[in-house]
Design a protein around this motif. Structure first.
Motif, PDB file in Angstrom:
ATOM      1  N   GLN A   1      -0.222  -1.199  -5.112  1.00  0.00           N
ATOM      2  CA  GLN A   1      -1.533  -0.013  -4.651  1.00  0.00           C
ATOM      3  C   GLN A   1      -1.473   1.874  -4.626  1.00  0.00           C
ATOM      4  O   GLN A   1      -0.652   1.290  -3.241  1.00  0.00           O
ATOM      5  CB  GLN A   1      -2.732  -0.716  -4.092  1.00  0.00           C
ATOM      6  CG  GLN A   1      -2.759  -2.553  -4.265  1.00  0.00           C
ATOM      7  CD  GLN A   1      -5.086  -2.666  -3.558  1.00  0.00           C
ATOM      8  OE1 GLN A   1      -5.271  -1.927  -3.628  1.00  0.00           O
ATOM      9  NE2 GLN A   1      -4.824  -3.963  -3.336  1.00  0.00           N
ATOM     10  N   PHE A   2      -1.780   2.156  -5.036  1.00  0.00           N
ATOM     11  CA  PHE A   2      -1.455   3.600  -4.574  1.00  0.00           C
ATOM     12  C   PHE A   2      -2.648   4.686  -4.533  1.00  0.00           C
ATOM     13  O   PHE A   2      -3.805   4.106  -5.177  1.00  0.00           O
ATOM     14  CB  PHE A   2      -0.577   4.105  -6.045  1.00  0.00           C
ATOM     15  CG  PHE A   2       0.175   3.477  -6.696  1.00  0.00           C
ATOM     16  CD1 PHE A   2       1.520   4.071  -5.634  1.00  0.00           C
ATOM     17  CD2 PHE A   2       0.822   2.313  -7.542  1.00  0.00           C
ATOM     18  CE1 PHE A   2       2.776   4.163  -5.509  1.00  0.00           C
ATOM     19  CE2 PHE A   2       1.995   2.031  -7.242  1.00  0.00           C
ATOM     20  CZ  PHE A   2       3.241   2.430  -7.253  1.00  0.00           C
ATOM     21  N   GLY A   3      -2.887   5.264  -3.841  1.00  0.00           N
ATOM     22  CA  GLY A   3      -4.485   6.273  -3.355  1.00  0.00           C
ATOM     23  C   GLY A   3      -4.255   7.277  -3.030  1.00  0.00           C
ATOM     24  O   GLY A   3      -3.297   7.337  -2.538  1.00  0.00           O
ATOM     25  N   GLN A   4      -5.206   7.736  -2.744  1.00  0.00           N
ATOM     26  CA  GLN A   4      -5.365   9.568  -2.529  1.00  0.00           C
ATOM     27  C   GLN A   4      -6.252   9.231  -1.045  1.00  0.00           C
ATOM     28  O   GLN A   4      -6.896   9.874  -2.281  1.00  0.00           O
ATOM     29  CB  GLN A   4      -4.998  10.443  -2.557  1.00  0.00           C
ATOM     30  CG  GLN A   4      -3.829  10.650  -3.826  1.00  0.00           C
ATOM     31  CD  GLN A   4      -2.490  11.102  -2.437  1.00  0.00           C
ATOM     32  OE1 GLN A   4      -1.256  10.997  -3.027  1.00  0.00           O
ATOM     33  NE2 GLN A   4      -3.090  11.387  -1.908  1.00  0.00           N
TER      34      GLN A   4
ATOM     35  N   MET B   1      -9.504   9.591  -8.345  1.00  0.00           N
ATOM     36  CA  MET B   1      -8.547   9.290  -7.429  1.00  0.00           C
ATOM     37  C   MET B   1      -9.021  10.633  -6.009  1.00  0.00           C
ATOM     38  O   MET B   1      -9.062   9.326  -5.426  1.00  0.00           O
ATOM     39  CB  MET B   1      -7.613   8.924  -7.581  1.00  0.00           C
ATOM     40  CG  MET B   1      -6.758   7.772  -8.625  1.00  0.00           C
ATOM     41  SD  MET B   1      -4.963   7.875  -8.919  1.00  0.00           S
ATOM     42  CE  MET B   1      -4.400   7.443  -7.325  1.00  0.00           C
TER      43      MET B   1
ATOM     44  N   TYR C   1       1.070  -1.094   0.191  1.00  0.00           N
ATOM     45  CA  TYR C   1      -0.001  -0.261   0.133  1.00  0.00           C
ATOM     46  C   TYR C   1       0.985   0.930  -0.172  1.00  0.00           C
ATOM     47  O   TYR C   1       1.697   0.761   0.576  1.00  0.00           O
ATOM     48  CB  TYR C   1      -1.027   0.187   0.830  1.00  0.00           C
ATOM     49  CG  TYR C   1      -1.492  -1.165   1.428  1.00  0.00           C
ATOM     50  CD1 TYR C   1      -2.864  -0.694   0.569  1.00  0.00           C
ATOM     51  CD2 TYR C   1      -1.426  -1.947   2.566  1.00  0.00           C
ATOM     52  CE1 TYR C   1      -3.575  -2.268   0.791  1.00  0.00           C
ATOM     53  CE2 TYR C   1      -2.661  -3.224   2.319  1.00  0.00           C
ATOM     54  CZ  TYR C   1      -3.571  -3.205   1.785  1.00  0.00           C
ATOM     55  OH  TYR C   1      -4.089  -4.732   1.120  1.00  0.00           O
TER      56      TYR C   1
ATOM     57  N   CYS D   1       1.117   7.349  -0.314  1.00  0.00           N
ATOM     58  CA  CYS D   1       1.552   7.643  -2.150  1.00  0.00           C
ATOM     59  C   CYS D   1       2.076   9.328  -2.124  1.00  0.00           C
ATOM     60  O   CYS D   1       2.782   9.443  -2.959  1.00  0.00           O
ATOM     61  CB  CYS D   1      -0.103   8.333  -2.601  1.00  0.00           C
ATOM     62  SG  CYS D   1       0.417   7.915  -4.012  1.00  0.00           S
TER      63      CYS D   1
ATOM     64  N   LEU E   1      -0.885   4.494   0.316  1.00  0.00           N
ATOM     65  CA  LEU E   1      -1.741   5.303   0.725  1.00  0.00           C
ATOM     66  C   LEU E   1      -1.844   7.204   0.877  1.00  0.00           C
ATOM     67  O   LEU E   1      -1.497   6.932   2.241  1.00  0.00           O
ATOM     68  CB  LEU E   1      -3.070   4.472   0.577  1.00  0.00           C
ATOM     69  CG  LEU E   1      -3.270   2.742   0.296  1.00  0.00           C
ATOM     70  CD1 LEU E   1      -4.336   2.213   1.211  1.00  0.00           C
ATOM     71  CD2 LEU E   1      -3.518   3.012  -1.258  1.00  0.00           C
TER      72      LEU E   1
ATOM     73  N   ASP F   1     -10.509   6.717  -4.208  1.00  0.00           N
ATOM     74  CA  ASP F   1      -9.829   4.654  -5.533  1.00  0.00           C
ATOM     75  C   ASP F   1      -8.885   4.335  -5.327  1.00  0.00           C
ATOM     76  O   ASP F   1      -8.180   5.116  -5.786  1.00  0.00           O
ATOM     77  CB  ASP F   1     -11.039   4.314  -6.741  1.00  0.00           C
ATOM     78  CG  ASP F   1     -12.493   3.717  -6.676  1.00  0.00           C
ATOM     79  OD1 ASP F   1     -12.764   3.458  -5.060  1.00  0.00           O
ATOM     80  OD2 ASP F   1     -13.266   4.041  -6.428  1.00  0.00           O
ATOM     81  N   ARG F   2      -7.972   3.207  -5.314  1.00  0.00           N
ATOM     82  CA  ARG F   2      -6.938   3.299  -5.490  1.00  0.00           C
ATOM     83  C   ARG F   2      -6.932   2.638  -7.025  1.00  0.00           C
ATOM     84  O   ARG F   2      -7.544   2.507  -7.496  1.00  0.00           O
ATOM     85  CB  ARG F   2      -6.403   1.840  -4.739  1.00  0.00           C
ATOM     86  CG  ARG F   2      -6.408   2.033  -3.180  1.00  0.00           C
ATOM     87  CD  ARG F   2      -5.954   0.873  -1.920  1.00  0.00           C
ATOM     88  NE  ARG F   2      -7.012   0.663  -1.111  1.00  0.00           N
ATOM     89  CZ  ARG F   2      -7.317  -0.710  -0.167  1.00  0.00           C
ATOM     90  NH1 ARG F   2      -6.603  -1.313  -0.692  1.00  0.00           N
ATOM     91  NH2 ARG F   2      -7.987  -0.571   1.451  1.00  0.00           N
TER      92      ARG F   2
END
Length: 291
Positions: A160-163, A192, A138, A144, A140, A197-198
């Motif tokens: 997995q990348f996300g904000q 995003m 992760y 990220c 996140l 969402d990732r």
């Protein structure tokens, strides 16, 4: 900036930390002086600085003291003439699953604005030496953002990348809206940030967020290998090249071209430019001295 509800990242991911990959932990040589990170030198010539986030039980949630330690380690590597590049990584489960929500939960606007909260996090982005993020698991929120502060991102195939800050009633606060938009474009960045969402490592590569994907067990070694390639070159000229590329994100095309031309001309005042061209003409390997 943030991950999800409570650093007890059990809300979605579970709170169990995984042990570090043996290959990464073994090479940490100076970790005793830090509480939240492992620090050492990597590579055949020990010319790659290495920082491993070490809060596995919290999925490497980025508390203020951890980021201060990262800044301290970066300062040490900046001042070490033997180091030509730096790798930042986490665990196999999480590069960093967000900022420490417990640390932020009760902060007020006055505290954040008056104290310029999170401003010190930008130290990663201002490092003159190239920084490579080796991302597994992760990345996140703040994780990220930390990866995006680095100059190159290598991702494990399960990364997995996300904000997801919107899910906490806030927005990214350490460059997420800015760097993500420049990396992947307006539409995907909006999606995003506004949904939380990732995206997968494969989507991140296709959108330009990461440069290469490797199996999880290989990504750290490959990042170190990239660091070794960079460290072979002149550290002085490398810093100029990094400055020129970063200028592309802040300047108009005309201004950026002027900066590039100025830095290009400046290389002709260095011994390393002369050595590099002489080595090419003489068909031998260059011996750069960072002068």
């Amino acid at each position: 900036m943030a991950l999800m509800r409570g650093v007890a990242v059990a809300w979605l991911l579970g709170s169990r930390g995984l042990p570090f990959a043996a290959a990464t932990a073994r090479a940490s040589t100076a970790g005793a002086q830090y509480q939240h990170i492992l620090v050492g030198k990597k590579g055949e010539k020990e010319n790659v600085g290495f920082i491993q986030l070490n809060r596995t039980k919290a999925l490497n949630a980025l508390c203020d003291s951890l980021m201060k330690e990262v800044s301290q380690a970066l300062d040490e590597f900046e001042n070490d003439p033997a180091i030509g590049a730096i790798v930042i990584t986490g665990s196999e489960k999480a590069f960093a699953a967000g900022a420490d929500i417990k640390e932020m939960e009760n902060k007020t606007f006055q505290e954040c604005y008056g104290g310029n909260f999170l401003s010190q996090w930008n130290r990663v982005a201002t490092t003159k030496k190239p920084v490579i993020a080796a991302v597994n698991g992760y990345a996140l929120g703040g994780g990220c953002e930390l990866a995006m502060m680095c100059d190159i991102i290598y991702a494990g195939d399960k990364a997995q990348f996300g904000q997801p800050e919107i899910l906490l009633g806030t927005i990214p606060g350490a460059g997420g809206t800015q760097r993500l938009t420049k990396a992947v474009g307006k539409s995907l960045a909006m999606e995003m940030v506004l949904t939380g969402d990732r995206i997968s490592a494969q989507e991140a590569k296709a959108s330009g967020l990461v440069s290469k994907i490797y199996p999880a067990a290989q990504v750290v070694d490959e990042a170190i290998r990239c660091g070794e390639k960079i460290a072979f070159n002149s550290k002085l000229i490398t810093a100029m090249a990094k400055e020129a590329i970063n200028g592309a994100f802040e300047l108009t095309l005309a201004e950026g071209n002027r900066l590039e031309k100025h830095l290009f001309h400046s290389t002709f005042s260095t011994s390393d430019r002369k050595e590099g061209m002489s080595a090419f003409v003489e068909k031998r390997k260059a011996n750069f001295t960072d002068q």
